[in-house]
Scaffold this active site. Structure first.
Site, PDB file in Angstrom:
ATOM      1  N   HIS A   1      23.315   2.719  13.155  1.00 46.11           N
ATOM      2  CA  HIS A   1      24.381   3.681  13.406  1.00 46.11           C
ATOM      3  C   HIS A   1      25.144   3.326  14.670  1.00 46.11           C
ATOM      4  CE1 HIS A   1      22.708   6.202  10.253  1.00 46.11           C
ATOM      5  NE2 HIS A   1      21.532   5.829  10.723  1.00 46.11           N
TER       6      HIS A   1
ATOM      7  N   LYS B   1       6.153  -8.807  19.599  1.00 44.42           N
ATOM      8  CA  LYS B   1       6.221 -10.114  20.290  1.00 44.42           C
ATOM      9  C   LYS B   1       5.117 -11.019  19.776  1.00 44.42           C
ATOM     10  CE  LYS B   1       7.944  -8.166  24.550  1.00 44.42           C
ATOM     11  NZ  LYS B   1       9.008  -8.093  25.086  1.00 44.42           N
TER      12      LYS B   1
ATOM     13  N   GLY C   1      -0.372  -1.941   8.696  1.00 41.74           N
ATOM     14  CA  GLY C   1       0.070  -0.568   8.496  1.00 41.74           C
ATOM     15  C   GLY C   1       0.961  -0.060   9.616  1.00 41.74           C
TER      16      GLY C   1
ATOM     17  N   ASN D   1       0.843  -1.179   0.000  1.00 40.00           N
ATOM     18  CA  ASN D   1       0.000   0.000   0.000  1.00 40.00           C
ATOM     19  C   ASN D   1       0.893   1.248   0.000  1.00 40.00           C
ATOM     20  OD1 ASN D   1      -2.348   1.673   0.340  1.00 40.00           O
ATOM     21  ND2 ASN D   1      -3.334  -0.062   1.354  1.00 40.00           N
TER      22      ASN D   1
ATOM     23  N   ALA E   1      -0.498  -4.158  12.971  1.00 44.21           N
ATOM     24  CA  ALA E   1      -0.293  -2.740  12.696  1.00 44.21           C
ATOM     25  C   ALA E   1       0.416  -2.047  13.856  1.00 44.21           C
ATOM     26  CB  ALA E   1      -1.636  -2.067  12.427  1.00 44.21           C
TER      27      ALA E   1
END
Length: 178
Positions: free
Chosen positions: A109, A173, A135, A79, A153
């Site tokens: 990093h 989890k 999402g 999407n 999501a």
């Protein structure tokens, strides 16, 4: 050793190296296409990625760092607002579905501030077959998600998730076996 070779081997590298910056123009072209120009969209993605299936859909807007480290399988769907920071390999199996506003981040990093100013590292991400990612999910460097798995999501996936489970949360989890 080139910066690309360092990047692909997971070593610290300079992400501003000239040879590494070239996908931004193709992403811009892709995101500015007429939504009905499916053939041109497919051509751009096939030029960007190292491997694609025959059937795939990536809704705009789409962004990546390099493109050549991305592989998608058959029947891939994403999407809107997919971001793949592909300083290392990111591979998606067949029948993968991704919700809106998801990110796959191979880059990390150093904790040391002086090194962090100059270099970064990258670890591969692997997504299995028949995976559904809801999402607003973030998948972090070095993560593997097994086949037939659902990621809920809003999850932040910081560690490997096995096959045949539902996993959610921050950090993500397992909540249920399928």
């Amino acid at each position: 050793m080139s910066e690309e070779e360092k990047m692909l081997s997971g070593e610290l590298y300079n992400s501003n190296d000239e040879q590494l910056i070239n996908a931004k123009k193709l992403c811009n072209k892709y995101n500015n296409l007429d939504i009905e120009d499916e053939q041109k969209a497919k051509e751009i993605i096939q030029k960007l990625f190292s491997k694609t299936g025959n059937q795939f859909t990536i809704m705009p807007n789409f962004y990546c760092d390099y493109g050549f480290n991305i592989e998608i399988g058959e029947n891939f769907y994403s999407n809107h607002n997919l971001v793949i920071l592909d300083a290392n390999k990111v591979s998606f199996g067949d029948n993968v579905k991704i919700g809106p506003n998801c990110g796959f981040y191979t880059s990390g990093h150093p904790m040391d501030k002086e090194n962090r100013k100059k270099v970064e590292f990258a670890k591969p991400i692997k997504i299995g077959n028949d995976v559904w990612i809801g999402g607003n999910v973030c998948v972090m460097p070095g993560v593997t998600i097994g086949d037939d798995t659902v990621i809920g999501a809003g999850s932040v996936v910081t560690k490997d998730i096995p096959a045949n489970v539902v996993a959610v949360g921050n950090p993500c989890k397992i909540i249920k076996k399928l």
